[in-house]
Design a protein around this motif. Structure first.
Motif, PDB file in Angstrom:
ATOM      1  N   GLN A 193       2.617  -6.692 -16.536  1.00  0.00           N
ATOM      2  CA  GLN A 193       2.593  -7.750 -17.563  1.00  0.00           C
ATOM      3  C   GLN A 193       3.999  -8.020 -18.096  1.00  0.00           C
ATOM      4  OE1 GLN A 193      -0.241  -6.393 -20.494  1.00  0.00           O
ATOM      5  NE2 GLN A 193      -1.935  -6.478 -19.049  1.00  0.00           N
ATOM      6  N   LYS A 194       4.739  -6.950 -18.312  1.00  0.00           N
ATOM      7  CA  LYS A 194       6.114  -7.057 -18.828  1.00  0.00           C
ATOM      8  C   LYS A 194       6.991  -7.884 -17.883  1.00  0.00           C
ATOM      9  CE  LYS A 194      10.157  -4.254 -19.926  1.00  0.00           C
ATOM     10  NZ  LYS A 194      10.789  -2.940 -19.696  1.00  0.00           N
ATOM     11  N   VAL A 195       6.814  -7.653 -16.589  1.00  0.00           N
ATOM     12  CA  VAL A 195       7.592  -8.359 -15.566  1.00  0.00           C
ATOM     13  C   VAL A 195       7.196  -9.839 -15.493  1.00  0.00           C
ATOM     14  CG1 VAL A 195       7.825  -8.488 -13.045  1.00  0.00           C
ATOM     15  CG2 VAL A 195       8.172  -6.331 -14.189  1.00  0.00           C
ATOM     16  N   GLY A 196       5.921 -10.144 -15.851  1.00  0.00           N
ATOM     17  CA  GLY A 196       5.516 -11.552 -15.872  1.00  0.00           C
ATOM     18  C   GLY A 196       4.244 -11.896 -15.121  1.00  0.00           C
TER      19      GLY A 196
ATOM     20  N   GLY B 114      -2.251   3.674 -13.775  1.00  0.00           N
ATOM     21  CA  GLY B 114      -3.272   3.161 -14.685  1.00  0.00           C
ATOM     22  C   GLY B 114      -2.756   2.097 -15.632  1.00  0.00           C
ATOM     23  N   GLU B 115      -3.095   2.245 -16.903  1.00  0.00           N
ATOM     24  CA  GLU B 115      -2.736   1.247 -17.921  1.00  0.00           C
ATOM     25  C   GLU B 115      -1.217   1.083 -18.043  1.00  0.00           C
ATOM     26  OE1 GLU B 115      -3.029  -1.772 -20.105  1.00  0.00           O
ATOM     27  OE2 GLU B 115      -4.919  -0.885 -19.432  1.00  0.00           O
ATOM     28  N   ASN B 116      -0.462   2.168 -17.823  1.00  0.00           N
ATOM     29  CA  ASN B 116       1.001   2.094 -17.909  1.00  0.00           C
ATOM     30  C   ASN B 116       1.578   1.144 -16.862  1.00  0.00           C
ATOM     31  OD1 ASN B 116       1.231   3.937 -20.028  1.00  0.00           O
ATOM     32  ND2 ASN B 116       1.162   5.673 -18.623  1.00  0.00           N
ATOM     33  N   PHE B 117       1.044   1.223 -15.649  1.00  0.00           N
ATOM     34  CA  PHE B 117       1.522   0.338 -14.581  1.00  0.00           C
ATOM     35  C   PHE B 117       1.065  -1.102 -14.850  1.00  0.00           C
ATOM     36  CE2 PHE B 117       1.493  -1.489 -10.250  1.00  0.00           C
ATOM     37  CZ  PHE B 117       2.821  -1.279  -9.929  1.00  0.00           C
ATOM     38  N   ASN B 118      -0.146  -1.224 -15.349  1.00  0.00           N
ATOM     39  CA  ASN B 118      -0.688  -2.531 -15.724  1.00  0.00           C
ATOM     40  C   ASN B 118       0.232  -3.229 -16.740  1.00  0.00           C
ATOM     41  OD1 ASN B 118      -2.928  -4.200 -15.130  1.00  0.00           O
ATOM     42  ND2 ASN B 118      -3.816  -3.771 -17.119  1.00  0.00           N
TER      43      ASN B 118
ATOM     44  N   ALA C 166       0.853  -1.199   0.000  1.00  0.00           N
ATOM     45  CA  ALA C 166       0.000   0.000   0.000  1.00  0.00           C
ATOM     46  C   ALA C 166       0.883   1.241   0.000  1.00  0.00           C
ATOM     47  CB  ALA C 166      -0.911   0.019   1.230  1.00  0.00           C
ATOM     48  N   PHE C 167       0.730   2.053  -1.018  1.00  0.00           N
ATOM     49  CA  PHE C 167       1.429   3.337  -1.140  1.00  0.00           C
ATOM     50  C   PHE C 167       2.946   3.180  -0.999  1.00  0.00           C
ATOM     51  CE2 PHE C 167      -2.749   4.097   0.972  1.00  0.00           C
ATOM     52  CZ  PHE C 167      -3.401   4.555  -0.160  1.00  0.00           C
ATOM     53  N   GLY C 168       3.476   2.107  -1.559  1.00  0.00           N
ATOM     54  CA  GLY C 168       4.911   1.856  -1.434  1.00  0.00           C
ATOM     55  C   GLY C 168       5.650   1.788  -2.757  1.00  0.00           C
ATOM     56  N   VAL C 169       4.970   1.302  -3.819  1.00  0.00           N
ATOM     57  CA  VAL C 169       5.723   1.030  -5.051  1.00  0.00           C
ATOM     58  C   VAL C 169       6.285   2.295  -5.704  1.00  0.00           C
ATOM     59  CG1 VAL C 169       4.739  -1.222  -5.649  1.00  0.00           C
ATOM     60  CG2 VAL C 169       3.583   0.846  -6.421  1.00  0.00           C
ATOM     61  N   ARG C 170       5.626   3.441  -5.517  1.00  0.00           N
ATOM     62  CA  ARG C 170       6.154   4.644  -6.174  1.00  0.00           C
ATOM     63  C   ARG C 170       7.434   5.141  -5.489  1.00  0.00           C
ATOM     64  NH1 ARG C 170       2.768   6.783  -2.683  1.00  0.00           N
ATOM     65  NH2 ARG C 170       3.605   8.597  -1.618  1.00  0.00           N
ATOM     66  N   ASN C 171       7.743   4.572  -4.310  1.00  0.00           N
ATOM     67  CA  ASN C 171       8.990   4.932  -3.631  1.00  0.00           C
ATOM     68  C   ASN C 171      10.152   4.010  -4.006  1.00  0.00           C
ATOM     69  OD1 ASN C 171       7.718   7.016  -2.112  1.00  0.00           O
ATOM     70  ND2 ASN C 171       6.921   5.491  -0.701  1.00  0.00           N
ATOM     71  N   PHE C 172       9.869   2.972  -4.800  1.00  0.00           N
ATOM     72  CA  PHE C 172      10.940   2.058  -5.208  1.00  0.00           C
ATOM     73  C   PHE C 172      11.955   2.824  -6.057  1.00  0.00           C
ATOM     74  CE2 PHE C 172       8.397  -2.238  -5.255  1.00  0.00           C
ATOM     75  CZ  PHE C 172       8.154  -2.084  -3.901  1.00  0.00           C
ATOM     76  N   GLU C 173      13.222   2.480  -5.877  1.00  0.00           N
ATOM     77  CA  GLU C 173      14.253   3.094  -6.714  1.00  0.00           C
ATOM     78  C   GLU C 173      14.162   2.520  -8.129  1.00  0.00           C
ATOM     79  OE1 GLU C 173      18.327   4.908  -5.594  1.00  0.00           O
ATOM     80  OE2 GLU C 173      18.439   2.745  -5.345  1.00  0.00           O
ATOM     81  N   ASN C 174      13.986   1.201  -8.212  1.00  0.00           N
ATOM     82  CA  ASN C 174      13.835   0.539  -9.499  1.00  0.00           C
ATOM     83  C   ASN C 174      12.518  -0.240  -9.468  1.00  0.00           C
ATOM     84  OD1 ASN C 174      13.900  -1.313 -11.660  1.00  0.00           O
ATOM     85  ND2 ASN C 174      16.136  -1.260 -11.711  1.00  0.00           N
ATOM     86  N   LEU C 175      11.500   0.342 -10.072  1.00  0.00           N
ATOM     87  CA  LEU C 175      10.140  -0.201 -10.004  1.00  0.00           C
ATOM     88  C   LEU C 175      10.056  -1.612 -10.590  1.00  0.00           C
ATOM     89  CD1 LEU C 175       7.204   0.364  -9.219  1.00  0.00           C
ATOM     90  CD2 LEU C 175       6.927   1.616 -11.368  1.00  0.00           C
ATOM     91  N   GLU C 176      10.689  -1.795 -11.744  1.00  0.00           N
ATOM     92  CA  GLU C 176      10.644  -3.101 -12.408  1.00  0.00           C
ATOM     93  C   GLU C 176      11.297  -4.187 -11.550  1.00  0.00           C
ATOM     94  OE1 GLU C 176      11.783  -4.385 -16.813  1.00  0.00           O
ATOM     95  OE2 GLU C 176      11.087  -2.317 -16.696  1.00  0.00           O
ATOM     96  N   LYS C 177      12.413  -3.830 -10.956  1.00  0.00           N
ATOM     97  CA  LYS C 177      13.154  -4.767 -10.102  1.00  0.00           C
ATOM     98  C   LYS C 177      12.313  -5.163  -8.888  1.00  0.00           C
ATOM     99  CE  LYS C 177      17.803  -5.120  -8.171  1.00  0.00           C
ATOM    100  NZ  LYS C 177      18.922  -4.291  -7.706  1.00  0.00           N
ATOM    101  N   GLY C 178      11.651  -4.178  -8.280  1.00  0.00           N
ATOM    102  CA  GLY C 178      10.799  -4.442  -7.119  1.00  0.00           C
ATOM    103  C   GLY C 178       9.635  -5.355  -7.470  1.00  0.00           C
ATOM    104  N   LEU C 179       8.990  -5.075  -8.606  1.00  0.00           N
ATOM    105  CA  LEU C 179       7.859  -5.906  -9.050  1.00  0.00           C
ATOM    106  C   LEU C 179       8.314  -7.328  -9.366  1.00  0.00           C
ATOM    107  CD1 LEU C 179       5.939  -3.427 -11.411  1.00  0.00           C
ATOM    108  CD2 LEU C 179       5.178  -4.248  -9.179  1.00  0.00           C
TER     109      LEU C 179
END
Length: 243
Positions: free
Chosen positions: A219-222, A211-215, A133-146
């Motif tokens: 998907q890209k991550v898997g 929104g759709e960009n995060f969606n 909750a309200f954490g992913v936008r604080n990730f340094e590398n969003l893709e890596k975190g996901l």
């Protein structure tokens, strides 16, 4: 490439180090300001997010960027899992969570650990569900975190992510932008020792691919079966995906 949004632009520390410092600084007033600034709606958002897991009945849950533990406590109340492990980069926030765990006598159900959301110290295929909750936008590398959250999920396990998004409808968009840009930093400055934290908040939301960009990023991550659902005129969104 746009400049990485960080809490303290004049500092040479990494975003990760800055986010940890920021949350250590504001941990004492964080819960109060969260509920106050959102007029209590953040509590409703958490309830809705946790209900996404009702049919999954997860026994073991990982709560990433657990902060003071509000989402995990909501999960315990609604889902009654066997165990929740909360991980956060800020020891200041975790000390508040530990106090709440002690007060509510929940140490057998809920355990918190200091840790990096992008380098989770758990084996592959460990958890039935992962929440944030309200954490992913604080990730340094969003893709890596996901990716790392996907790694520790069991096959068939579900991720539920709650995050601020940008309303697109008039006049909500205009009111939201005004509130976030002027009201939030002012109130944050009054009640918190760290004025940068509440200036960083609107900046981090503005630069977040919602929104759709995060969606599409999920998907890209898997992640499979990804969905997103805007709440309260798009001020906030719930994202879900399955491994």
């Amino acid at each position: 490439m746009s400049k990485t949004v960080r809490p303290y632009q004049d500092s040479d520390a990494t975003k990760k180090e800055q986010v940890a410092s920021m949350f250590n600084n504001i941990s004492g007033t964080y819960d109060f300001l969260n509920h106050f600034l959102s007029l209590g709606i953040d509590m409703i958002w958490r309830k809705i997010a946790i209900k996404e897991l009702l049919t999954n009945k997860p026994a073991l849950i990982l709560d990433v960027a657990t902060g003071t533990g509000d989402l995990a406590f909501e999960a315990i109340k609604t889902l009654n899992p066997e165990k929740i492990i909360g991980v956060d980069i800020s020891d200041g926030m975790l000390s508040i969570a530990r106090d709440k765990i002690k007060k509510r006598k929940m140490h057998e159900k809920f355990e918190v650990r200091l840790g990096d959301s992008e380098k989770l110290l758990f084996d592959n295929d460990t958890f039935d569900a992962v929440t944030v909750a309200f954490g992913v936008r604080n990730f340094e590398n969003l893709e890596k975190g996901l990716s790392d959250m996907l790694r520790v999920l069991k096959p068939g396990g579900k991720v539920v992510i709650l995050e601020f998004s940008k309303p697109k409808v008039f006049p909500v968009k205009q009111a939201y932008n005004f509130y976030f840009k002027y009201v939030t930093p002012t109130i944050g400055r009054i009640f918190s020792k760290d004025s940068s934290a509440y200036t960083y908040l609107p900046e981090s939301v503005a630069s977040f691919p919602d929104g759709e960009n995060f969606n599409m990023l999920m998907q890209k991550v898997g992640y499979q079966n990804t969905k997103f659902r805007p709440l309260t005129f798009g001020i906030c969104s719930i994202y879900t995906g399955v491994k």
